[in-house]
Scaffold this active site. Structure first.
Site, PDB file in Angstrom:
ATOM      1  CB  CYS A 245       7.221 -10.813 137.922  1.00 59.84           C
ATOM      2  SG  CYS A 245       8.133  -9.299 137.663  1.00 59.84           S
TER       3      CYS A 245
ATOM      4  CG  HIS B  19       7.839 -11.013 142.945  1.00 62.23           C
ATOM      5  ND1 HIS B  19       8.146 -12.212 142.347  1.00 62.23           N
ATOM      6  CD2 HIS B  19       8.196 -10.045 142.055  1.00 62.23           C
ATOM      7  CE1 HIS B  19       8.686 -11.978 141.159  1.00 62.23           C
ATOM      8  NE2 HIS B  19       8.732 -10.693 140.956  1.00 62.23           N
TER       9      HIS B  19
END
Ligand code: GLN
Length: 244
Positions: A96, A195
């Site tokens: 990310c 994630h």
């Protein structure tokens, strides 16, 4: 070579700032999947002010815009070294916010553009929607050919040039919610919005990265022994196709 005679070095870049949603779980997975096989792991946390030294695997997690701002300048100052490491086939995994900084830049809303280190030909601009939810990705290079995880980002990442996605989004938004791509890869540099943390739920991808790193270190293809991954694979399978 027997696995007990192998060694691998791993660097965790800026763990005090970029470790959103337990991204340190990726480091734990890499370390454990080596140690369970008897492979010696050398490990180093790199924090603000530290000079990044040579390693086989570099990991950088996610973070909010503010933490990314604190890390971006540090990374940019070491861009030449990290580019040399990329070109020596060292393995990079960015999650990310860390993934966004591996491209050319991240342009937040109403703030100065953050320079990336251009390890892959990609760029990120802030979007108006926050993408939150489970993601399923179909790949063409992993076995099984799926990756699963959880996304929470407003940045929109666009791949260019020779940068390929990790795969095609089946569930969720991925890079930008438009072109059905998720993640990016160039040479041994990999980035993803997943994630969760990512590698515990995708042990096949963890082993893929470890094998790439061992090949870079020893100059030959090394196939890892199989571990009892039933719990991890059942978890992986339980998430395929799940949106919330
Ligand atoms: N700040 C970035 C975004 O919102 C990255 C967030 C993250 O790392 N989860 O897109």
């Amino acid at each position: 070579m027997e696995e007990k005679d192998l060694k691998i070095s791993i660097a965790h870049l800026y763990p005090k700032l970029l470790n959103l949603y337990g991204d340190i779980g990726n480091i734990i997975t890499l370390k454990k999947r080596c140690e369970w096989r008897g492979i010696t792991v050398e490990f180093e946390d790199i924090n603000i002010g530290d000079k990044i030294s040579e390693h086989d695997i570099y990991f950088i997690g996610g973070g909010q815009d503010k933490q990314q701002e604190e890390v971006a300048d540090e990374l940019y100052r070491q861009k030449d070294f990290l580019t040399e490491e990329r070109d020596k086939n060292s393995v990079f995994l960015g999650i990310c916010g860390g993934y966004q900084l591996m491209g050319h830049y991240y342009q937040p809303h109403d703030k100065e553009r953050l320079n990336g280190i251009s390890l892959m030909d990609a760029y990120t601009v802030a979007g108006n929607t926050r993408f939150i939810g489970n993601v399923t990705v179909k790949t063409d290079f992993t076995n099984p050919n799926t990756l699963v995880g959880f996304e929470n980002h407003s940045g929109l990442t666009f791949l260019q040039g020779e940068t390929k996605p990790l795969g095609r989004v089946e569930i969720g938004n991925g890079n930008n919610g438009k072109d059905k791509t998720e993640g990016g890869q160039y040479k041994n540099v990999f980035g993803t919005y997943l994630h969760g943390s990512f590698l515990p739920k995708n042990p096949h991808f963890a082993d893929y990265l470890i094998e790439l790193a061992l090949e870079k270190r020893y100059g030959e293809k090394i196939v890892l022994s199989k571990l009892n991954d039933k719990l991890e694979q059942d978890t992986h399978l339980s998430l395929i196709g799940k949106s919330y």
